[in-house]
Design an enzyme around this catalytic site. Structure first.
Site, PDB file in Angstrom:
ATOM      1  N   ARG A  20      42.657 -21.489 -42.137  1.00  0.00           N
ATOM      2  CA  ARG A  20      42.187 -20.143 -42.514  1.00  0.00           C
ATOM      3  C   ARG A  20      41.016 -19.723 -41.639  1.00  0.00           C
ATOM      4  NH1 ARG A  20      40.974 -21.627 -48.270  1.00  0.00           N
ATOM      5  NH2 ARG A  20      39.805 -19.696 -48.363  1.00  0.00           N
ATOM      6  N   ARG A  36      41.665 -23.964 -55.800  1.00  0.00           N
ATOM      7  CA  ARG A  36      42.679 -23.125 -55.162  1.00  0.00           C
ATOM      8  C   ARG A  36      43.551 -23.962 -54.240  1.00  0.00           C
ATOM      9  NH1 ARG A  36      39.897 -17.788 -52.772  1.00  0.00           N
ATOM     10  NH2 ARG A  36      41.135 -18.349 -50.948  1.00  0.00           N
ATOM     11  N   ARG A  94      35.465 -26.422 -53.975  1.00  0.00           N
ATOM     12  CA  ARG A  94      35.196 -25.154 -54.661  1.00  0.00           C
ATOM     13  C   ARG A  94      36.028 -25.042 -55.943  1.00  0.00           C
ATOM     14  NH1 ARG A  94      36.386 -19.353 -52.033  1.00  0.00           N
ATOM     15  NH2 ARG A  94      38.356 -20.349 -51.525  1.00  0.00           N
ATOM     16  N   ARG A 150      41.449  -7.103 -42.772  1.00  0.00           N
ATOM     17  CA  ARG A 150      41.377  -8.381 -42.066  1.00  0.00           C
ATOM     18  C   ARG A 150      42.122  -8.359 -40.747  1.00  0.00           C
ATOM     19  NH1 ARG A 150      40.632 -11.856 -46.715  1.00  0.00           N
ATOM     20  NH2 ARG A 150      40.879 -14.024 -46.266  1.00  0.00           N
TER      21      ARG A 150
HETATM   22  P1  AP5 Z   1      33.036 -17.761 -52.009  1.00  0.00           P
HETATM   23  O1  AP5 Z   1      32.130 -16.689 -52.492  1.00  0.00           O
HETATM   24  O2  AP5 Z   1      34.177 -18.168 -52.889  1.00  0.00           O
HETATM   25  O3  AP5 Z   1      33.544 -17.429 -50.520  1.00  0.00           O
HETATM   26  P2  AP5 Z   1      34.544 -16.308 -50.000  1.00  0.00           P
HETATM   27  O4  AP5 Z   1      33.914 -15.691 -48.783  1.00  0.00           O
HETATM   28  O5  AP5 Z   1      34.964 -15.395 -51.096  1.00  0.00           O
HETATM   29  O6  AP5 Z   1      35.723 -17.257 -49.508  1.00  0.00           O
HETATM   30  P3  AP5 Z   1      37.284 -17.166 -49.754  1.00  0.00           P
HETATM   31  O7  AP5 Z   1      37.840 -18.542 -49.485  1.00  0.00           O
HETATM   32  O8  AP5 Z   1      37.621 -16.539 -51.059  1.00  0.00           O
HETATM   33  O9  AP5 Z   1      37.680 -16.239 -48.594  1.00  0.00           O
HETATM   34  P4  AP5 Z   1      39.059 -16.051 -48.008  1.00  0.00           P
HETATM   35  O10 AP5 Z   1      38.759 -14.889 -47.149  1.00  0.00           O
HETATM   36  O11 AP5 Z   1      39.661 -17.215 -47.331  1.00  0.00           O
HETATM   37  O12 AP5 Z   1      39.994 -15.921 -49.297  1.00  0.00           O
HETATM   38  P5  AP5 Z   1      40.741 -14.691 -49.930  1.00  0.00           P
HETATM   39  O13 AP5 Z   1      40.919 -14.970 -51.362  1.00  0.00           O
HETATM   40  O14 AP5 Z   1      40.107 -13.426 -49.518  1.00  0.00           O
HETATM   41  O15 AP5 Z   1      32.120 -19.038 -51.674  1.00  0.00           O
HETATM   42  C1  AP5 Z   1      32.704 -20.244 -51.223  1.00  0.00           C
HETATM   43  C2  AP5 Z   1      32.042 -21.441 -51.899  1.00  0.00           C
HETATM   44  O16 AP5 Z   1      30.694 -21.538 -51.476  1.00  0.00           O
HETATM   45  C3  AP5 Z   1      31.979 -21.345 -53.432  1.00  0.00           C
HETATM   46  O17 AP5 Z   1      32.186 -22.628 -53.949  1.00  0.00           O
HETATM   47  C4  AP5 Z   1      30.555 -20.860 -53.721  1.00  0.00           C
HETATM   48  O18 AP5 Z   1      30.098 -21.335 -54.960  1.00  0.00           O
HETATM   49  C5  AP5 Z   1      29.787 -21.464 -52.558  1.00  0.00           C
HETATM   50  N1  AP5 Z   1      28.679 -20.619 -52.075  1.00  0.00           N
HETATM   51  C6  AP5 Z   1      28.682 -19.265 -51.899  1.00  0.00           C
HETATM   52  N2  AP5 Z   1      27.499 -18.846 -51.402  1.00  0.00           N
HETATM   53  C7  AP5 Z   1      26.743 -19.964 -51.225  1.00  0.00           C
HETATM   54  C8  AP5 Z   1      25.420 -20.192 -50.716  1.00  0.00           C
HETATM   55  N3  AP5 Z   1      24.622 -19.202 -50.290  1.00  0.00           N
HETATM   56  N4  AP5 Z   1      24.990 -21.470 -50.675  1.00  0.00           N
HETATM   57  C9  AP5 Z   1      25.764 -22.486 -51.102  1.00  0.00           C
HETATM   58  N5  AP5 Z   1      27.013 -22.343 -51.600  1.00  0.00           N
HETATM   59  C10 AP5 Z   1      27.503 -21.096 -51.648  1.00  0.00           C
HETATM   60  O19 AP5 Z   1      42.149 -14.778 -49.190  1.00  0.00           O
HETATM   61  C11 AP5 Z   1      43.039 -15.868 -49.444  1.00  0.00           C
HETATM   62  C12 AP5 Z   1      44.329 -15.673 -48.664  1.00  0.00           C
HETATM   63  O20 AP5 Z   1      44.967 -14.439 -49.056  1.00  0.00           O
HETATM   64  C13 AP5 Z   1      44.184 -15.537 -47.132  1.00  0.00           C
HETATM   65  O21 AP5 Z   1      44.128 -16.811 -46.513  1.00  0.00           O
HETATM   66  C14 AP5 Z   1      45.442 -14.745 -46.784  1.00  0.00           C
HETATM   67  O22 AP5 Z   1      46.573 -15.571 -46.771  1.00  0.00           O
HETATM   68  C15 AP5 Z   1      45.578 -13.789 -47.956  1.00  0.00           C
HETATM   69  N6  AP5 Z   1      44.882 -12.496 -47.725  1.00  0.00           N
HETATM   70  C16 AP5 Z   1      43.820 -12.001 -48.425  1.00  0.00           C
HETATM   71  N7  AP5 Z   1      43.453 -10.804 -47.959  1.00  0.00           N
HETATM   72  C17 AP5 Z   1      44.285 -10.529 -46.916  1.00  0.00           C
HETATM   73  C18 AP5 Z   1      44.385  -9.445 -46.008  1.00  0.00           C
HETATM   74  N8  AP5 Z   1      43.555  -8.398 -46.078  1.00  0.00           N
HETATM   75  N9  AP5 Z   1      45.368  -9.493 -45.074  1.00  0.00           N
HETATM   76  C19 AP5 Z   1      46.230 -10.527 -45.005  1.00  0.00           C
HETATM   77  N10 AP5 Z   1      46.167 -11.611 -45.827  1.00  0.00           N
HETATM   78  C20 AP5 Z   1      45.211 -11.601 -46.776  1.00  0.00           C
HETATM   79 MG    MG Z   2      36.793 -14.991 -52.103  1.00  0.00          MG
END
Ligand code: AP5
Ligand code: MG
Length: 220
Positions: free
Chosen positions: A171, A160, A127, A88
């Site tokens: 975000r 969440r 979500r 990221r």
């Molecule tokens: P979903 O599939 O849950 O979306 P997602 O892309 O996985 O979104 P996230 O919120 O999980 O991404 P993120 O990058 O913010 O979180 P992460 O956990 O990685 O879909 C979203 C919703 O839409 C769901 O309700 C689903 O049902 C619906 N949906 C999906 N497809 C659809 C469609 N086609 N049509 C309609 N509805 C649909 O990260 C969280 C935190 O962790 C970050 O903010 C950061 O603080 C930290 N972090 C994680 N990785 C790193 C990293 N590499 N470096 C630094 N910090 C990090």
């Molecule tokens: Mg996710």
């Protein structure tokens, strides 16, 4: 096969990963899930990560890389991995290349799931997430079969902490500033396949499968 699902918060990385890991029989590594597990275990590292996550900021690279390297040292990654939400930042991408080189591997494809910002906020508000397996649902867009219970393991779904509207918007803004440059890094290497993340989940899945089956750059 080493694949990355790249996209903004709410673009559907986790949703699509669920299908791809079953289809290809490779494990998913979501740094978000790894960091949430670390936070839940209450370690010093986990507490530090949680402070950043709750504000919608990225967790510092050294902490993220530490958690990631530990996961990548496990034996189940030998046949490949599906990365979700990693790398990221550009330094994370550079470090990932170095680690993969040490394993005599390389990144095969980066699938960029593109969704307009207004749709992202809709998807994140309300979500529902399974605290056991990480699968995500939405009461309107992707409801579970049984009210508030995970289809896979029956666990009660939760919201969440970082999905509150204000934190979700933060975000998205952090993604635009700090994570989009990673796409350029991979574009220069010719590894990016761009697919539209709009439309229903099955449609997006088909686009991703087509992009994976196409030669490099397919879907762009
Ligand atoms: P979903 O599939 O849950 O979306 P997602 O892309 O996985 O979104 P996230 O919120 O999980 O991404 P993120 O990058 O913010 O979180 P992460 O956990 O990685 O879909 C979203 C919703 O839409 C769901 O309700 C689903 O049902 C619906 N949906 C999906 N497809 C659809 C469609 N086609 N049509 C309609 N509805 C649909 O990260 C969280 C935190 O962790 C970050 O903010 C950061 O603080 C930290 N972090 C994680 N990785 C790193 C990293 N590499 N470096 C630094 N910090 C990090
Ligand atoms: Mg996710």
């Amino acid at each position: 096969m080493f694949l990355t699902l790249f996209g903004a918060p709410g673009s559907g990385k986790g949703t699509q990963a669920t299908h791809l890991v079953e289809r290809f029989g490779i494990p998913q590594i979501s740094t978000g899930e790894l960091l949430r597990a670390e936070a839940a275990s209450g370690t010093k590292l986990g507490r530090l990560a949680k402070e950043h996550m709750d504000r919608g900021e990225l967790v510092p690279d050294d902490v993220t890389l530490d958690v990631f390297r530990r996961r990548l040292s496990q034996p189940d990654v030998a046949g490949g991995v599906l990365l979700d939400g990693f790398p990221r930042t550009v330094p994370q991408a550079v470090e990932l290349d170095r680690v993969l080189e040490g394993m005599d591997r390389q990144m095969d494809r980066v699938i960029f799931i593109k969704v307009p910002p207004e749709e992202l906020v809709n998807r994140l508000s309300g979500r529902l997430t399974c605290p056991v397996c990480g699968r995500t649902y939405h009461p309107v867009l992707a409801p579970p079969k049984n009210d508030r219970l995970c289809d896979r393991d029956g666990a009660r779904l939760i919201e969440r902490d970082d999905d509150k509207a204000e934190t979700a918007r933060r975000r998205i803004s952090v993604y635009l500033d700090r994570t989009l440059p990673v796409l350029e890094y991979y574009r220069r290497k010719g590894l990016v396949s761009e697919v539209s993340g709009e439309g229903d989940i099955g449609e997006v899945r088909r686009r991703i499968m087509d992009a994976i089956a196409a030669p490099h750059g397919g879907g762009e």
